[in-house]
Design a protein around this motif. Structure first.
Motif, PDB file in Angstrom:
ATOM      1  N   VAL A  85       0.860  -1.188   0.000  1.00 13.97           N
ATOM      2  CA  VAL A  85       0.000   0.000   0.000  1.00 13.97           C
ATOM      3  C   VAL A  85       0.894   1.235   0.000  1.00 13.97           C
ATOM      4  O   VAL A  85       2.091   1.164   0.300  1.00 13.97           O
ATOM      5  N   LEU A  86       0.263   2.348  -0.361  1.00 16.20           N
ATOM      6  CA  LEU A  86       0.997   3.623  -0.493  1.00 16.20           C
ATOM      7  C   LEU A  86       0.321   4.665   0.379  1.00 16.20           C
ATOM      8  O   LEU A  86      -0.866   4.940   0.196  1.00 16.20           O
ATOM      9  N   ARG A 101       0.260   0.807   9.656  1.00 16.26           N
ATOM     10  CA  ARG A 101      -0.394  -0.257   8.857  1.00 16.26           C
ATOM     11  C   ARG A 101       0.415  -0.489   7.566  1.00 16.26           C
ATOM     12  O   ARG A 101       0.623  -1.630   7.154  1.00 16.26           O
ATOM     13  N   MET A 102       0.895   0.595   6.952  1.00 14.70           N
ATOM     14  CA  MET A 102       1.720   0.428   5.750  1.00 14.70           C
ATOM     15  C   MET A 102       3.001  -0.339   6.091  1.00 14.70           C
ATOM     16  O   MET A 102       3.432  -1.212   5.317  1.00 14.70           O
ATOM     17  N   ILE A 103       3.597  -0.031   7.223  1.00 17.55           N
ATOM     18  CA  ILE A 103       4.820  -0.747   7.607  1.00 17.55           C
ATOM     19  C   ILE A 103       4.509  -2.230   7.859  1.00 17.55           C
ATOM     20  O   ILE A 103       5.288  -3.113   7.473  1.00 17.55           O
ATOM     21  N   VAL A 107       6.516  -4.038   5.031  1.00 16.69           N
ATOM     22  CA  VAL A 107       7.820  -4.439   5.597  1.00 16.69           C
ATOM     23  C   VAL A 107       7.723  -5.729   6.415  1.00 16.69           C
ATOM     24  O   VAL A 107       8.410  -6.710   6.115  1.00 16.69           O
ATOM     25  N   ARG A 108       6.867  -5.721   7.430  1.00 20.14           N
ATOM     26  CA  ARG A 108       6.806  -6.917   8.282  1.00 20.14           C
ATOM     27  C   ARG A 108       6.346  -8.130   7.476  1.00 20.14           C
ATOM     28  O   ARG A 108       6.862  -9.233   7.645  1.00 20.14           O
ATOM     29  N   GLY A 142       6.851  14.191   0.936  1.00 19.58           N
ATOM     30  CA  GLY A 142       5.649  13.425   1.291  1.00 19.58           C
ATOM     31  C   GLY A 142       5.800  11.925   1.146  1.00 19.58           C
ATOM     32  O   GLY A 142       4.856  11.176   1.417  1.00 19.58           O
ATOM     33  N   GLY A 143       6.984  11.468   0.748  1.00 24.50           N
ATOM     34  CA  GLY A 143       7.143  10.039   0.485  1.00 24.50           C
ATOM     35  C   GLY A 143       8.075   9.319   1.428  1.00 24.50           C
ATOM     36  O   GLY A 143       8.446   8.173   1.171  1.00 24.50           O
ATOM     37  N   ALA A 144       8.436   9.943   2.541  1.00 30.04           N
ATOM     38  CA  ALA A 144       9.462   9.341   3.409  1.00 30.04           C
ATOM     39  C   ALA A 144       9.046   7.967   3.927  1.00 30.04           C
ATOM     40  O   ALA A 144       9.839   7.013   3.897  1.00 30.04           O
ATOM     41  N   ALA A 145       7.817   7.859   4.396  1.00 25.69           N
ATOM     42  CA  ALA A 145       7.407   6.584   5.008  1.00 25.69           C
ATOM     43  C   ALA A 145       7.342   5.484   3.953  1.00 25.69           C
ATOM     44  O   ALA A 145       7.802   4.356   4.179  1.00 25.69           O
ATOM     45  N   TYR A 146       6.777   5.794   2.783  1.00 23.84           N
ATOM     46  CA  TYR A 146       6.723   4.778   1.709  1.00 23.84           C
ATOM     47  C   TYR A 146       8.140   4.392   1.294  1.00 23.84           C
ATOM     48  O   TYR A 146       8.450   3.208   1.138  1.00 23.84           O
TER      49      TYR A 146
END
Ligand code: NDP
Length: 237
Positions: A85-86, A101-103, A107-108, A142-146
């Motif tokens: 997800v993005l 939730r994205m992580i 990732v997990r 705006g894209g650091a977490a993704y």
């Protein structure tokens, strides 16, 4: 005989977009193909009907459900972790639960899925995770977490390639640039900005990404492992 005859494949997140193109291609190449999805039951049912692949509802964000789904399939030859997800936006305003939730999903889940699949994976198996060119380059705010979720895939495949190489199992990441899917439509509002970074100024078709994945899981790629395979029209060049 096609390139994936007698292979059993599981694609996590296969109901739409890149995952659906991978499912269709694997089925055409003769693999016994299964795929998971979370919410898109209609799309999953339609894809299963036309490809002959088996659809399994399983949320990659739920570790126990995910690992049980994988264990239930028995020994696999191929695992593709595509579900993702993005979440983009001003980090000072973004809902931290959405980021977590994205992580979980980006990732997990690839980590736990790869480990669970490897427990019973056949010799000469193949694990591919779908990263992103944003693991290398994030040219927008705006894209650091993704980006962090996709950079994590780089360490994951390098490490697991070492863990499973003695069994002939390869572990690779495919890093697409813009691909025309629901997540990133070719006519979306970011199109011109994204194309400005590219040498070939268009979104890829999901089938083009599926072609690279099919090479990596096929018989000619047995020595390709621990590597990042970028398919991005020069976005990161
Ligand atoms: P889409 O949003 O079009 O499709 C996502 C797919 O993943 C759907 O089949 C969806 O199933 C599934 N999925 C999402 N969350 C879950 C979950 N919790 N559990 C199980 N399945 C889930 O995305 P794309 O096809 O564009 O992206 C696929 C992958 O490629 C992602 O990892 C993405 O980050 C990556 N990527 C995409 C790029 C692009 O430009 N499109 C560029 C670079 C990387 P359902 O609908 O049933 O939830």
């Amino acid at each position: 005989m096609t390139s994936l005859s007698n292979k059993k494949a599981l694609v996590l997140g296969g109901s739409r977009g890149i995952g659906a193109a991978i499912v269709e291609r694997f089925a055409r190449e003769g693999a016994e193909t299964r795929f998971t999805y979370a919410g898109s039951t209609e799309a999953a049912t339609a894809l299963a009907g036309k490809s002959g692949a088996k659809a399994i509802q399983s949320d990659s964000g739920d570790r126990q459900a995910l690992t049980k789904t994988i264990a239930d399939q028995g020994p696999l030859d191929i695992l593709v972790v595509n579900a993702g997800v993005l979440v983009m936006g001003d980090p000072l305003e973004t809902d931290p639960d959405a980021v977590d939730r994205m992580i979980d999903i980006n990732v997990r889940s690839p980590y736990h899925a790869a480990i669970e699949a490897a427990r019973k994976m056949n010799e000469d198996g193949r694990i591919v995770v779908i990263g992103s060119v944003n693991g290398d380059r994030m040219p927008f705010p705006g894209g650091a977490a993704y980006a962090l979720t996709k950079s994590a895939m780089q360490g994951l495949v390098r490490g697991l390639a070492r863990d499973f190489g003695s069994r002939g199992i390869t572990v690779n990441a495919v890093q697409p640039g813009p691909v025309d899917t629901d997540m990133n439509p070719a006519d979306g509002p970011m199109k011109d900005a994204m194309h400005s970074f590219m040498a070939i100024k268009r979104h890829a078709a999901p089938a083009e990404v599926a072609g690279m994945v099919t090479y990596l899981v096929g018989p000619e790629a047995g020595i390709v492992t621990g590597a990042l395979h970028t398919i991005d029209g020069g976005f990161g060049a």
